[in-house]
Scaffold this motif. Structure first.
Motif, mmCIF file in Angstrom:
data_model
loop_
_atom_site.group_PDB
_atom_site.id
_atom_site.type_symbol
_atom_site.label_atom_id
_atom_site.label_comp_id
_atom_site.label_asym_id
_atom_site.label_seq_id
_atom_site.Cartn_x
_atom_site.Cartn_y
_atom_site.Cartn_z
ATOM 1 N N TYR A 30 1.188 -1.204 -0.033
ATOM 2 C CA TYR A 30 -0.085 0.166 0.095
ATOM 3 C C TYR A 30 0.839 1.309 -0.007
ATOM 4 N N THR A 31 0.626 2.103 -0.752
ATOM 5 C CA THR A 31 1.180 3.377 -0.776
ATOM 6 C C THR A 31 0.463 4.615 -0.801
ATOM 7 N N ILE A 32 0.925 5.830 -0.313
ATOM 8 C CA ILE A 32 0.198 7.039 -0.501
ATOM 9 C C ILE A 32 1.023 7.830 -1.487
ATOM 10 N N ALA A 33 -0.028 8.582 -2.283
ATOM 11 C CA ALA A 33 0.447 9.216 -3.312
ATOM 12 C C ALA A 33 0.699 10.597 -3.114
ATOM 13 N N TYR A 34 1.429 11.674 -3.736
ATOM 14 C CA TYR A 34 1.660 12.761 -3.122
ATOM 15 C C TYR A 34 1.837 13.414 -4.139
ATOM 16 N N THR A 35 1.212 14.607 -4.247
ATOM 17 C CA THR A 35 1.444 15.647 -5.365
ATOM 18 C C THR A 35 2.636 16.534 -5.059
ATOM 19 N N GLU A 36 2.658 17.620 -6.203
ATOM 20 C CA GLU A 36 3.902 18.588 -5.906
ATOM 21 C C GLU A 36 3.882 19.394 -4.551
ATOM 22 N N GLY A 37 5.188 19.473 -3.958
ATOM 23 C CA GLY A 37 5.133 19.831 -2.649
ATOM 24 C C GLY A 37 5.072 18.980 -1.453
ATOM 25 N N LEU A 112 -7.422 12.779 9.945
ATOM 26 C CA LEU A 112 -7.639 13.601 8.887
ATOM 27 C C LEU A 112 -6.958 14.959 8.786
ATOM 28 N N THR A 113 -6.471 15.169 7.601
ATOM 29 C CA THR A 113 -6.080 16.789 7.471
ATOM 30 C C THR A 113 -6.729 17.283 6.288
ATOM 31 N N SER A 114 -6.820 18.609 6.323
ATOM 32 C CA SER A 114 -7.434 19.415 5.074
ATOM 33 C C SER A 114 -6.669 19.108 3.671
ATOM 34 N N ALA A 115 -5.424 18.459 3.836
ATOM 35 C CA ALA A 115 -4.839 18.098 2.567
ATOM 36 C C ALA A 115 -5.255 16.907 1.918
ATOM 37 N N TRP A 116 -6.268 16.369 2.567
ATOM 38 C CA TRP A 116 -6.801 15.139 1.883
ATOM 39 C C TRP A 116 -8.201 15.683 1.353
ATOM 40 N N TRP A 117 -9.003 16.690 1.250
ATOM 41 C CA TRP A 117 -9.938 17.177 0.964
ATOM 42 C C TRP A 117 -10.063 18.591 0.683
ATOM 43 N N GLU A 119 -8.757 20.812 -1.118
ATOM 44 C CA GLU A 119 -7.876 21.791 -1.648
ATOM 45 C C GLU A 119 -7.754 21.745 -3.141
ATOM 46 N N ARG A 120 -7.989 22.488 -4.114
ATOM 47 C CA ARG A 120 -8.135 22.354 -5.475
ATOM 48 C C ARG A 120 -6.691 22.511 -5.958
ATOM 49 N N ARG A 121 -5.920 21.527 -6.141
ATOM 50 C CA ARG A 121 -4.458 21.607 -6.811
ATOM 51 C C ARG A 121 -4.336 20.338 -7.924
ATOM 52 N N PRO A 122 -3.414 20.861 -8.828
ATOM 53 C CA PRO A 122 -3.150 19.840 -9.738
ATOM 54 C C PRO A 122 -2.861 18.288 -9.483
ATOM 55 N N GLY A 123 -3.761 17.456 -9.922
ATOM 56 C CA GLY A 123 -3.176 15.829 -9.570
ATOM 57 C C GLY A 123 -4.296 15.484 -8.209
ATOM 58 N N ALA A 124 -4.968 16.457 -7.601
ATOM 59 C CA ALA A 124 -5.678 15.928 -6.210
ATOM 60 C C ALA A 124 -7.048 15.873 -6.615
ATOM 61 N N PRO A 125 -7.929 14.883 -6.066
ATOM 62 C CA PRO A 125 -9.194 14.656 -6.084
ATOM 63 C C PRO A 125 -10.124 15.890 -6.052
ATOM 64 N N VAL A 126 -10.837 16.416 -6.928
ATOM 65 C CA VAL A 126 -11.578 17.804 -6.796
ATOM 66 C C VAL A 126 -12.975 17.630 -6.706
ATOM 67 N N TRP A 127 -13.467 16.633 -7.384
ATOM 68 C CA TRP A 127 -14.959 16.368 -7.243
ATOM 69 C C TRP A 127 -15.511 14.906 -7.069
ATOM 70 N N LEU A 128 -16.184 14.484 -6.290
ATOM 71 C CA LEU A 128 -16.839 13.110 -6.452
ATOM 72 C C LEU A 128 -18.460 13.285 -6.882
ATOM 73 N N GLU A 129 -18.824 12.131 -7.757
ATOM 74 C CA GLU A 129 -20.008 12.222 -8.485
ATOM 75 C C GLU A 129 -20.653 10.906 -8.264
ATOM 76 N N LEU A 130 -21.707 10.717 -7.638
ATOM 77 C CA LEU A 130 -22.620 9.584 -7.651
ATOM 78 C C LEU A 130 -23.503 9.483 -8.829
ATOM 79 N N ARG A 131 -23.472 8.514 -9.475
ATOM 80 C CA ARG A 131 -24.500 8.473 -10.781
ATOM 81 C C ARG A 131 -25.477 7.198 -10.354
ATOM 82 N N THR A 132 -26.661 7.391 -10.229
ATOM 83 C CA THR A 132 -27.372 6.401 -9.675
ATOM 84 C C THR A 132 -28.852 6.524 -10.155
#
Length: 248
Positions: A30-37, A112-117, A119-132
């Protein structure tokens, strides 16, 4: 969850510029992925044959909970299914569940830290969508399970906009629930499920690069009320989307 962790690293590392650090979470690698910085952004794990785990290649949406046990119980009481857990998982507790229509999600109790949700930055999750099938039924289920109505009104708000139910946290639109997937067809675009969108600067470039790296396009780049998006598939079949969202 990937079948081949090294292959997933090569693909997503090239596509989003992620770096990776191993960590101890559950079974297998298991690994954690990191964006720039060095900002943590997602977790990627591999099935462990020795532990008897055969899991599909997929991105899973996790919701935070003060108590994974209480949330899992509420999910079952409201027609959902808890497939695994809650159980100890690294530094927290986790459960994997499905809503009444079969859309899979995770429950996370832990740090949890705010870094996980949010914060809009390249490479990070920015939107979740349920299609149902029915967005309003789904909103009632998730709202009751996670206590959306009990949260502070100034922090969390649920409203209908752009033909979907939208969840706002701290004034930012972070998740949408959209109805209309009426047939339980094998097509992963139609079956009820949560979709993750990653922030990128250039959707068209990333979509083309996905194909060059052995992935494929499900839906080509297109403009929407929330910005330009594209639905993609990685080389192992994992579905994800990319979005160039307005900076708000």
């Amino acid at each position: 969850m990937a079948a081949d962790l090294d292959r997933a690293h090569a693909f997503y590392g090239d596509l989003f510029g992620w770096g990776f650090r191993p960590t101890r979470q559950g079974h297998g690698r298991y690994t954690i992925a990191y964006t720039e910085g060095g900002v943590p952004t997602v977790g990627i794990g591999a099935s462990s044959p020795s532990a008897g785990m055969t899991l599909p290649v997929t991105w899973t949406t996790y919701f935070a909970a003060d108590s994974a046990d209480e949330v899992a119980q509420r999910a079952q009481e409201r027609g959902g299914t808890v497939a695994v857990g809650p159980l100890e998982f690294g530094s927290g507790r986790v459960a994997w569940a499905a809503d009444p229509e079969g859309a899979v999600f995770g429950i996370w109790e832990g740090d949890l830290t705010s870094a996980w949700w949010g914060e809009r930055r390249p490479g990070a999750p920015v939107w979740l969508e349920l299609r149902t099938r029915d967005a309003f039924d789904a909103a009632l289920f998730y709202g009751q399970v996670f206590g959306w109505d009990a949260q502070e009104r100034e922090r969390l708000d649920v409203r209908f906009e752009h033909d979907r139910v939208v969840l706002h946290i701290d004034g930012k639109a972070v998740a949408g629930l959209r109805g209309g997937a009426l047939e339980a067809a094998p097509d992963p675009n139609v079956r009820p499920r949560w979709h993750v969108y990653f922030q990128v600067v250039d959707v068209d470039f990333v979509a083309a690069r996905t194909v060059e790296l052995g992935g494929s396009m499900i839906s080509p780049p297109a403009d929407t009320p929330y910005g330009r998006i594209a639905a993609l598939r990685d080389p192992e079949g994992g579905i994800f989307s990319v979005a160039a969202l307005p900076r708000t």
